[in-house]
Scaffold this motif. Structure first.
Motif, PDB file in Angstrom:
ATOM      1  N   ILE A   6       0.645  -1.305   0.050  1.00 15.45           N
ATOM      2  CA  ILE A   6       0.242   0.018  -0.380  1.00 15.45           C
ATOM      3  C   ILE A   6       0.863   1.333   0.174  1.00 15.45           C
ATOM      4  N   GLY A   7       0.088   2.453  -0.558  1.00 13.54           N
ATOM      5  CA  GLY A   7       0.551   3.871  -0.533  1.00 13.54           C
ATOM      6  C   GLY A   7      -0.240   5.273  -0.474  1.00 13.54           C
ATOM      7  N   GLY A   8       0.774   6.547  -0.658  1.00 14.74           N
ATOM      8  CA  GLY A   8      -0.692   7.280  -0.847  1.00 14.74           C
ATOM      9  C   GLY A   8      -0.323   8.317   0.515  1.00 14.74           C
ATOM     10  N   ALA A   9      -0.404   9.417   0.936  1.00 16.67           N
ATOM     11  CA  ALA A   9       0.005  10.239   1.777  1.00 16.67           C
ATOM     12  C   ALA A   9       0.031  10.265   3.455  1.00 16.67           C
ATOM     13  N   PRO A  10      -1.699   9.380   3.929  1.00 23.92           N
ATOM     14  CA  PRO A  10      -1.979   9.463   4.979  1.00 23.92           C
ATOM     15  C   PRO A  10      -1.738   7.910   5.519  1.00 23.92           C
ATOM     16  N   VAL A  11      -0.900   7.338   4.053  1.00 23.25           N
ATOM     17  CA  VAL A  11      -0.267   5.907   4.942  1.00 23.25           C
ATOM     18  C   VAL A  11       0.731   5.596   5.372  1.00 23.25           C
ATOM     19  N   SER A  12       0.915   4.815   6.167  1.00 26.66           N
ATOM     20  CA  SER A  12       2.175   4.864   6.981  1.00 26.66           C
ATOM     21  C   SER A  12       2.960   3.244   7.094  1.00 26.66           C
ATOM     22  N   LYS A  13       4.174   2.854   7.045  1.00 24.81           N
ATOM     23  CA  LYS A  13       4.849   1.464   7.156  1.00 24.81           C
ATOM     24  C   LYS A  13       3.638   0.357   8.770  1.00 24.81           C
ATOM     25  N   ASP A  14       3.301   1.804   9.646  1.00 31.12           N
ATOM     26  CA  ASP A  14       2.654   1.166  10.522  1.00 31.12           C
ATOM     27  C   ASP A  14       1.358   0.594  10.834  1.00 31.12           C
ATOM     28  N   PHE A  15       0.618   1.620   9.713  1.00 32.21           N
ATOM     29  CA  PHE A  15      -0.816   1.538   9.097  1.00 32.21           C
ATOM     30  C   PHE A  15      -0.352   0.280   8.366  1.00 32.21           C
ATOM     31  N   ALA A  16       0.639  -0.316   7.104  1.00 33.21           N
ATOM     32  CA  ALA A  16       0.282  -0.899   7.133  1.00 33.21           C
ATOM     33  C   ALA A  16       0.575  -2.646   7.910  1.00 33.21           C
ATOM     34  N   ASP A  17       1.129  -2.295   8.518  1.00 31.10           N
ATOM     35  CA  ASP A  17       1.494  -3.690   9.777  1.00 31.10           C
ATOM     36  C   ASP A  17       0.087  -3.431  10.399  1.00 31.10           C
ATOM     37  N   GLU A  18      -0.887  -2.585  10.393  1.00 34.47           N
ATOM     38  CA  GLU A  18      -2.038  -2.563  11.594  1.00 34.47           C
ATOM     39  C   GLU A  18      -2.491  -2.992  11.074  1.00 34.47           C
ATOM     40  N   ILE A  19      -3.067  -2.868  10.266  1.00 32.41           N
ATOM     41  CA  ILE A  19      -4.379  -3.857   8.786  1.00 32.41           C
ATOM     42  C   ILE A  19      -3.826  -5.345   7.585  1.00 32.41           C
ATOM     43  N   GLY A  20      -2.002  -5.507   8.496  1.00 30.92           N
ATOM     44  CA  GLY A  20      -1.986  -6.742   7.803  1.00 30.92           C
ATOM     45  C   GLY A  20      -1.695  -6.885   6.237  1.00 30.92           C
ATOM     46  N   ALA A  21      -1.332  -5.634   5.540  1.00 27.57           N
ATOM     47  CA  ALA A  21      -0.982  -5.371   4.247  1.00 27.57           C
ATOM     48  C   ALA A  21       0.537  -6.179   4.983  1.00 27.57           C
ATOM     49  N   ASP A  22       1.514  -6.659   3.567  1.00 30.64           N
ATOM     50  CA  ASP A  22       2.880  -6.899   3.175  1.00 30.64           C
ATOM     51  C   ASP A  22       3.473  -6.044   3.569  1.00 30.64           C
ATOM     52  N   ALA A  23       3.690  -4.829   2.552  1.00 32.62           N
ATOM     53  CA  ALA A  23       4.461  -4.196   2.699  1.00 32.62           C
ATOM     54  C   ALA A  23       4.224  -2.306   2.133  1.00 32.62           C
ATOM     55  N   TYR A  24       4.480  -1.758   2.498  1.00 36.16           N
ATOM     56  CA  TYR A  24       4.934  -0.062   1.984  1.00 36.16           C
ATOM     57  C   TYR A  24       5.654   0.207   1.660  1.00 36.16           C
ATOM     58  N   GLY A  25       5.091   1.288   0.041  1.00 38.01           N
ATOM     59  CA  GLY A  25       6.486   2.064  -0.544  1.00 38.01           C
ATOM     60  C   GLY A  25       5.599   3.222   0.166  1.00 38.01           C
ATOM     61  N   TYR A  26       7.098   4.297   0.447  1.00 36.80           N
ATOM     62  CA  TYR A  26       6.675   5.113   0.329  1.00 36.80           C
ATOM     63  C   TYR A  26       6.690   6.706  -1.216  1.00 36.80           C
ATOM     64  N   ASP A  27       7.392   6.496  -1.704  1.00 32.68           N
ATOM     65  CA  ASP A  27       7.934   6.941  -3.730  1.00 32.68           C
ATOM     66  C   ASP A  27       7.309   6.006  -4.332  1.00 32.68           C
ATOM     67  N   ALA A  28       8.102   6.141  -5.651  1.00 34.91           N
ATOM     68  CA  ALA A  28       7.619   5.622  -6.798  1.00 34.91           C
ATOM     69  C   ALA A  28       8.695   4.285  -6.829  1.00 34.91           C
ATOM     70  N   ALA A  29      10.496   4.911  -6.903  1.00 34.44           N
ATOM     71  CA  ALA A  29      11.353   4.186  -6.410  1.00 34.44           C
ATOM     72  C   ALA A  29      10.667   3.439  -5.493  1.00 34.44           C
ATOM     73  N   ASN A  30      10.848   3.578  -3.686  1.00 32.02           N
ATOM     74  CA  ASN A  30      10.639   2.563  -3.214  1.00 32.02           C
ATOM     75  C   ASN A  30       9.049   1.804  -3.757  1.00 32.02           C
ATOM     76  N   ALA A  31       8.600   1.562  -4.602  1.00 34.09           N
ATOM     77  CA  ALA A  31       7.359   0.908  -4.370  1.00 34.09           C
ATOM     78  C   ALA A  31       7.812  -0.492  -5.557  1.00 34.09           C
ATOM     79  N   VAL A  32       9.119   0.245  -6.152  1.00 30.71           N
ATOM     80  CA  VAL A  32       9.795  -1.167  -6.851  1.00 30.71           C
ATOM     81  C   VAL A  32       9.900  -1.794  -6.497  1.00 30.71           C
ATOM     82  N   ASP A  33      11.383  -1.397  -4.842  1.00 30.43           N
ATOM     83  CA  ASP A  33      11.950  -1.967  -4.072  1.00 30.43           C
ATOM     84  C   ASP A  33      11.517  -3.029  -3.765  1.00 30.43           C
ATOM     85  N   GLN A  34      10.217  -2.616  -3.029  1.00 28.92           N
ATOM     86  CA  GLN A  34       9.274  -2.859  -2.028  1.00 28.92           C
ATOM     87  C   GLN A  34       8.810  -4.269  -3.428  1.00 28.92           C
TER      88      GLN A  34
END
Ligand code: B12
Lengths: 212, 483
Positions: free
Chosen positions: A176-204
């Motif tokens: 998941i990603g987007g301005a209000p989203v965070s690593k913590d939120f990803a953990d909270e909802i059980g998503a497997d990963a979070y990316g903070y920008d497009a390049a980071n999204a590729v890595d993740q």
């Protein structure tokens, strides 16, 4: 400079016609599809990605390179299918239900494609069912969801929950990603990963796909 | 004379407007709302329902421009007039709908207690005339995060509210809260209490939600500010003129929808355009070109006969630092000189996503300074000047001269304690405290000094009842404690 190195150099210049020409030459010279893909196109895009991360080149240059890479992939595709070489990976992306902010998602999609990953873009305002059904039908192991509104963040959890309900968690991963989203939120909802920008999204996404 | 800033000559303005009108009548507008499409169809536009598309006509645009008001007034919760959006009058309001607040240098998710402190603080900031629903709180279900802000604002601060709904459904409760304050639909229409932000979706599109919000507001007499956001070089042409053409087309289409729904409905010709920073994939609000587009579209809005608004006077910094100060004051100054009637921005950081109470206190002074600036330089009792100079030569100072006492307050603006004007010895002796510490102290002082809202108990009880019922619909039995 050998052909594969030259493909990389032409990618960096965003010269799509030259990349297509070189890819054709490489195929004609009997170089393996795997080598052209990994050492030429994807290798070249990895360098572009590094330059981008170091702020030595900017987004438009990455997009030009990604477009050039696509020209090369288009030529390789029939051969890949013939030889049973899978694409680097497949990702279904879209914005969360009710969210029309799609700029970030679009950028993520372009960068993923640039990394040789097949992207199925469902656009915006996508329901949990559509995300999951599409991933199942297309055999995509990753779903990427974007949300910019606090009111739509909760529907990301809907996708994670639906996967669990259908016994698909672990088989289909979520990022998941987007301005209000965070690593913590990803953990909270059980998503497997979070990316903070497009390049980071590729890595993740690559990490989720288990490719370097 | 009021100092004024202009970027566009008449000829360029007319060219941009003509071009935008041409786009609306040829390429048309995509509107993802069948009711709004039908409304425009009834008014003579060329609608293709299957493509969710409409082509406007010059007649329809002219009709809208003929009925749209050249100004309107706003009233606080008690019913007193606070705003006159006309001419070049300038008012400020905090940046709205942030998702984080800055707390002692750290960004975190806001909760109810933070919002109450914000609303109380807003009561005491005299140079920021309207409050806004500045941030959402995360201790209520997300589905009510837009309406709950309005509820808290109405409970704790009397100033009118710049706000907006995130969904179609939220409009009803947000209207009902206002009706509870005013008592009747007629009274709310006569004395508008809020302004709703409604965003077209670039390029030249309207979503189901926001186009419906425009119609609902127009019918209720709730003023709308159109927030078109062309992103130059990305979702809009990179040239500032190209971005202005797109902004004009998107905003004009909003004016047409609003006036078709209810001729004479009050609007602000607004926006939140930005350039796109290709290096960081961000939409900088503090960029000088962003601010130039804001000021230029305000000229176009005024040329078309409407009061204007802009998201300007804020910063992309992550802290209350020098960048926060210079971006905010540059934006606020340019906006005030351009006569933008409602300037949104104070308190905001990080690309419209973080609010800071300390920054609000600092920005309040920036607003005060710019309001002084646009009052300009006026001759008072200055001619002939011999008498005052005779007095100066005789008494060696003018500190207690009648002339000084008559004109001191209107000529010179004295900022509050966050602006440091002590000499360095005194500054050291008084603790050598930094801007951030001064601002934090001022926040505490103003929050503590805030008197309870003068809304009657009947009204606050009704607000509470409405909001609690709404929360229950989304699974929350009672609202978070406000003690
Ligand atoms: C542009 C914009 C719009 C445009 C969107 C145009 C479009 N086609 O997308 C328009 C004008 C349509 C719009 C409308 C609205 N908006 Co708006 N918008 C913004 C703004 C200014 C910038 C968003 C943006 O595009 N940024 C640039 C991109 C590149 O960055 P990004 O989206 O963050 O994406 C990056 C990363 O997050 C990450 N990423 C993103 N997605 C994903 C996904 C994955 C899988 C991964 C790994 C990574 C990843 O990578 C991206 C690239 O770096 C934000 C403010 C902000 N700072 O976010 C407000 C903002 C999000 N909007 C807001 C609001 C309130 C609205 C409206 C409700 C306003 C209204 N009343 O009409 C409507 C809602 C419409 C809807 N139902 O969705 C609020 C949200 C408040 C809240 N509490 O939720 C914000 C914060 C502004 C504000 N303070 O008011 N908006």
């Amino acid at each position: 400079m050998d052909i594969l190195q030259e493909i990389g150099a032409s990618l960096r210049k965003g010269d799509d016609n030259r990349v297509a020409e070189l890819t054709r030459q490489a195929i004609d010279a009997g170089m393996g599809v795997g080598a052209i893909l990994d050492d030429g196109l994807i290798g070249g895009m990895n360098v572009v990605g590094d330059l981008f991360r170091r702020h030595e080149i900017f987004l438009p240059e990455v997009l030009l390179a990604a477009r050039a890479m696509q020209k090369g992939i288009d030529l390789l595709k029939p051969l890949m299918i013939e030889e049973g070489i899978p694409a680097v990976g497949k990702v279904v992306i879209g914005t969360a239900q009710g969210d029309l902010h799609d700029i970030g998602k679009n950028l993520v999609g372009i960068m993923l494609k640039g990394a040789g990953i097949e992207v199925i873009d469902l656009g915006n305002d996508v329901s949990a069912e559509r995300f999951v059904d599409t991933a199942v039908e297309a055999g995509a192991p990753v779903i990427g969801i974007s949300a910019l509104l606090t009111t739509t963040m909760s529907s990301m959890k809907g996708v994670v929950d639906l996967l669990r309900e259908r016994g698909l968690n672990g088989k289909i991963r979520t990022i998941i990603g987007g301005a209000p989203v965070s690593k913590d939120f990803a953990d909270e909802i059980g998503a497997d990963a979070y990316g903070y920008d497009a390049a980071n999204a590729v890595d993740q996404v690559k990490a989720l796909l288990g490719v370097a | 004379m009021r100092p004024a800033l202009t970027f566009l000559g008449d000829e360029l303005k007319t060219k941009i407007i003509d071009e935008a009108r041409h786009l609306l009548c040829t390429l048309g507008v995509e509107i993802h709302n069948p009711r709004v499409l039908a409304l425009l169809g009834d008014h003579g536009a060329d609608v293709d329902l299957s493509k969710q598309h409409v082509r406007l006509t010059d007649g329809l645009i002219d009709q809208a421009l003929a009925t749209v008001p050249s100004g309107f007034k706003l009233y606080d919760a008690i019913g007193r007039q606070t705003h006159d959006f006309s001419g070049d009058n300038v008012h400020f309001t905090p940046g709205s709908a942030a998702i984080k607040i800055l707390d002692n240098g750290r960004m975190r998710k806001p909760v109810t207690g933070d919002y109450i402190r914000y609303a109380k603080l807003m009561s005491g900031l005299e140079h920021i005339q309207a409050q806004s629903t500045a941030f959402i709180t995360t201790d209520v279900p997300e589905e009510i995060s837009d309406s709950y802000r309005l509820f808290l604002s109405l409970m704790y601060c009397e100033k009118p509210v710049v706000t907006g709904a995130f969904t179609i459904a939220a409009f009803d409760i947000m209207r009902d809260l206002q009706l509870a304050v005013r008592g009747s639909a007629e009274e709310l229409k006569a004395k508008p209490l809020t302004i709703f932000s409604c965003c077209p979706t670039s390029p030249i599109k309207w979503s189901d939600v926001t186009s419906q919000n425009v119609v609902d507001c127009a019918r209720q007499g709730i003023p709308v500010e159109f927030i078109s956001m062309p992103l130059s070089g990305f979702m809009a042409p990179v040239t500032l003129v190209g971005s202005l053409i797109q902004h004009t087309a998107e905003t004009l289409s909003g004016v047409v929808i609003s006036q078709a729904a209810s001729p004479g409905a009050p609007v602000l010709y607004g926006g939140s355009p930005a350039i796109f920073d290709i290096r960081y994939e961000t939409t900088p609000m503090g960029a000088v070109e962003t601010q130039m587009i804001d000021c230029a579209y305000s000229e176009i809005g005024k040329h078309l006969g409407m009061p204007t608004q802009a998201y300007i006077g804020m910063s992309d910094a992550k802290q209350l630092d020098a960048q926060a100060g210079f971006e905010t004051s540059m934006g606020a100054t340019l906006a005030a000189l351009s006569g933008i009637n409602s300037i949104s921005g104070p308190g905001m950081l990080d690309f419209e996503s973080c609010q800071s109470l300390e920054k609000l206190v600092v920005d309040n002074e920036i607003c005060g300074l710019t309001q002084r600036l646009v009052r300009g330089i006026e001759p008072r009792e200055d001619f002939p000047s011999t008498p005052i100079f005779e007095e100066l030569l005789r008494d060696k100072h003018l500190l207690i001269a009648d002339h000084t006492r008559r004109h001191l307050k209107e000529e010179i603006f004295f900022p509050g304690p966050v602006v440091d004007r002590a000499n360095s010895s005194r500054w050291h002796e008084e603790g050598g405290i930094t801007l951030h510490e001064r601002a934090a102290k001022e926040v505490e002082r103003l929050v503590a000094a805030c008197a309870p809202s003068a809304l009657s108990d009947d009204v606050t009880t009704e607000l509470d009842r409405l909001m609690t019922a709404e929360a229950r619909r989304f699974g929350m039995q009672s609202l978070p404690g406000r003690g």
